[in-house]
Enzyme design. Sequence first.
Site, short mmCIF file in Angstrom:
data_model
loop_
_atom_site.label_atom_id
_atom_site.label_comp_id
_atom_site.label_asym_id
_atom_site.label_seq_id
_atom_site.Cartn_x
_atom_site.Cartn_y
_atom_site.Cartn_z
N GLU A 1 47.13 40.17 30.63
CA GLU A 1 47.38 41.11 29.51
C GLU A 1 46.78 40.59 28.20
OE1 GLU A 1 51.01 43.28 29.15
OE2 GLU A 1 51.28 43.29 31.31
N GLY A 2 45.59 40.03 28.32
CA GLY A 2 44.91 39.46 27.17
C GLY A 2 45.14 37.97 27.16
N GLU B 1 37.79 44.41 35.95
CA GLU B 1 36.74 44.50 36.99
C GLU B 1 36.01 43.16 37.04
OE1 GLU B 1 34.19 47.84 36.16
OE2 GLU B 1 35.89 49.23 36.08
N GLY C 1 60.40 13.08 36.35
CA GLY C 1 59.60 12.01 36.96
C GLY C 1 58.95 12.46 38.26
N GLY C 2 58.90 11.54 39.23
CA GLY C 2 58.24 11.84 40.51
C GLY C 2 58.87 13.03 41.22
N ARG D 1 53.33 43.74 26.28
CA ARG D 1 53.18 42.30 26.04
C ARG D 1 54.49 41.58 25.77
NH1 ARG D 1 47.38 43.17 23.18
NH2 ARG D 1 46.17 42.90 25.08
N ALA E 1 45.36 49.40 36.61
CA ALA E 1 44.06 48.82 36.98
C ALA E 1 43.00 49.04 35.91
CB ALA E 1 43.60 49.43 38.30
N LEU E 2 42.71 47.94 35.21
CA LEU E 2 41.66 47.95 34.19
C LEU E 2 40.56 46.95 34.55
CD1 LEU E 2 40.49 48.49 31.32
CD2 LEU E 2 42.09 46.78 30.44
C1 LIG Z 1 47.31 36.89 38.63
C2 LIG Z 1 46.60 37.92 37.80
C3 LIG Z 1 47.12 39.20 37.73
C4 LIG Z 1 46.44 40.17 36.99
N1 LIG Z 1 46.93 41.47 36.97
C5 LIG Z 1 46.17 42.46 36.40
C6 LIG Z 1 46.56 43.83 36.52
O1 LIG Z 1 47.61 44.16 37.09
N2 LIG Z 1 45.74 44.77 35.99
C7 LIG Z 1 44.59 44.46 35.35
O2 LIG Z 1 43.87 45.36 34.91
N3 LIG Z 1 44.20 43.15 35.20
C8 LIG Z 1 44.97 42.16 35.72
N4 LIG Z 1 44.58 40.84 35.59
C9 LIG Z 1 43.37 40.51 34.85
C10 LIG Z 1 43.64 39.76 33.55
O3 LIG Z 1 44.15 40.61 32.57
C11 LIG Z 1 42.33 39.08 33.16
O4 LIG Z 1 42.15 38.01 34.08
C12 LIG Z 1 42.31 38.58 31.74
O5 LIG Z 1 42.29 39.65 30.83
C13 LIG Z 1 41.12 37.66 31.44
O6 LIG Z 1 39.94 38.17 31.94
P1 LIG Z 1 38.98 37.25 32.83
O7 LIG Z 1 39.84 36.67 33.91
O8 LIG Z 1 37.83 38.06 33.26
O9 LIG Z 1 38.53 36.09 31.90
P2 LIG Z 1 37.25 36.08 30.92
O10 LIG Z 1 37.26 37.29 30.09
O11 LIG Z 1 36.04 35.81 31.74
O12 LIG Z 1 37.57 34.84 30.01
C14 LIG Z 1 37.22 33.51 30.36
C15 LIG Z 1 37.54 32.61 29.17
O13 LIG Z 1 36.79 33.02 28.00
C16 LIG Z 1 37.67 33.29 26.93
N5 LIG Z 1 37.17 34.40 26.13
C17 LIG Z 1 36.54 35.52 26.57
N6 LIG Z 1 36.26 36.33 25.55
C18 LIG Z 1 36.75 35.74 24.44
C19 LIG Z 1 36.78 36.09 23.07
N7 LIG Z 1 36.23 37.22 22.61
N8 LIG Z 1 37.36 35.23 22.20
C20 LIG Z 1 37.92 34.08 22.64
N9 LIG Z 1 37.91 33.69 23.93
C21 LIG Z 1 37.35 34.51 24.80
C22 LIG Z 1 39.00 33.64 27.59
O14 LIG Z 1 40.10 33.47 26.70
C23 LIG Z 1 39.02 32.69 28.76
O15 LIG Z 1 39.47 31.43 28.34
C24 LIG Z 1 45.27 39.84 36.29
C25 LIG Z 1 44.77 38.53 36.34
C26 LIG Z 1 45.42 37.58 37.09
C27 LIG Z 1 44.84 36.20 37.14
#
Ligand SMILES: Cc1cc2nc3c(=O)[nH]c(=O)nc-3n(C[C@H](O)[C@H](O)[C@H](O)COP(=O)(O)OP(=O)(O)OC[C@H]3O[C@@H](n4cnc5c(N)ncnc54)[C@H](O)[C@@H]3O)c2cc1C
Length: 383
Positions: free
Chosen positions: A363-364, A126, A339-340, A242, A123-124
Amino acid sequence: MDYFLNEQQKTLRSLTREIAEKRIRPVRAELDEKEEFPWDIIKDLAASDLFRIFVPEQYDGLGGGCLDLCVVVEELSRVCSAVAVSYAAVDLGIIPLVEFGSHEQKQKYLPDIAAGKKLAAFALTEPSAGSDAGAIKTTAQKVEGGYVLNGTKQFITNGGEAELYTVIALTDKTRGARGASALLVEKGMPGFTFGKKEKKLGIRASATRELVFKDCFVPESNRLSKEGMGFIIIMKLFDKSRPGIGAQAVGVAQGALEAAVEYAKGRVQFGHPIIAIQAVQHMLADMATQVEAARSLVYATARTVDSGAKNVSQESAMAKVFASDVAMKVTIDAIQVMGGAGYMRDYPAEKMMRDAKITQIYEGTNQVLRNVIGQELWKRKFE
Ligand SMILES: Cc1cc2nc3c(=O)[nH]c(=O)nc-3n(C[C@H](O)[C@H](O)[C@H](O)COP(=O)(O)OP(=O)(O)OC[C@H]3O[C@@H](n4cnc5c(N)ncnc54)[C@H](O)[C@@H]3O)c2cc1C
């Protein structure tokens, strides 16, 4: 292509394939539809000792490496990515413990994880800290004998289902990211509850949930490594994990390719199977080539991780970015070939497309990982 897997990896692959075909394939659409956590399948994986792979032998595990994990994750994802991520998220949850935990901490938690009796999570993220992980607000305030945890984690895979959570929190708010630490938090600790359960586009059978900490006391003995090591732990974790997302992406792409080829052989138009049409063959040829290229990069990266190489950030980012982009393209193309029918829920391609999308995000995100690759290139001197 022969990837020269060792005997253990070949055994893992055939064992996982058998479980995936017999136990997962018949229920994957139903699990997806009902958005139901796959507990029965998790129990099968545990009974087959697959959770032992990523646990060191000393703690009842098999002491496997990154490639072993990738082989299993790929096979699971070939049939159902939701099961694959529920399984892989356990590894994500315990890598910090394996890499940075004390003997006592490992002894306490790892045997139950190895046996599959308990799941783990990491959990990272927020609400206000996604890509900008350094903006986390969850605090772990030092008190007599431990820490008091306050804050909310969002989008946590295995949230609610796992028993053990590696939580990143600020032990020193004044130092920003350098003030973050990793704590092992158990389900049931007073002050730790679960919030919103997400309804998702894909990987629907996996659990994604909020973790809520309100004056949750965590003993000092549950801190991993020293205070302030949180982000070093995270970087090491993602370098190792990753390639696993890359394997998830390769698996779903392989599954979609197979579904498209089978359909193209059976679908007759203009008097012959559509696989006889060169335009269709070329699409399938590109899909197959991309899957093989992605698998090659993921396996090579996993082997680099297993070699103990120190800085693998660039390779891990490349494997995840490339394989996930391939997964997205191949799953969309699989629908096109079908297709469909490909658009309908009677066939697996639409689920695979929905499942593939997440590999470009978690994961990024792929944009953020391209930043990582770009920064490494900037630093590099070509000789
Ligand atoms: C189904 C699911 C499971 C997950 N599981 C976990 C988990 O187990 N543990 C955990 O800690 N997290 C988890 N996550 C969180 C996940 O790692 C984040 O959603 C992800 O890192 C992106 O963060 P964000 O959703 O806040 O998007 P944002 O950071 O708000 O990004 C929105 C958009 O802006 C772009 N953007 C933002 N900053 C930059 C930058 N500096 N350069 C270029 N583009 C940028 C992004 O690429 C994206 O297109 C999960 C997410 C989902 C959807």
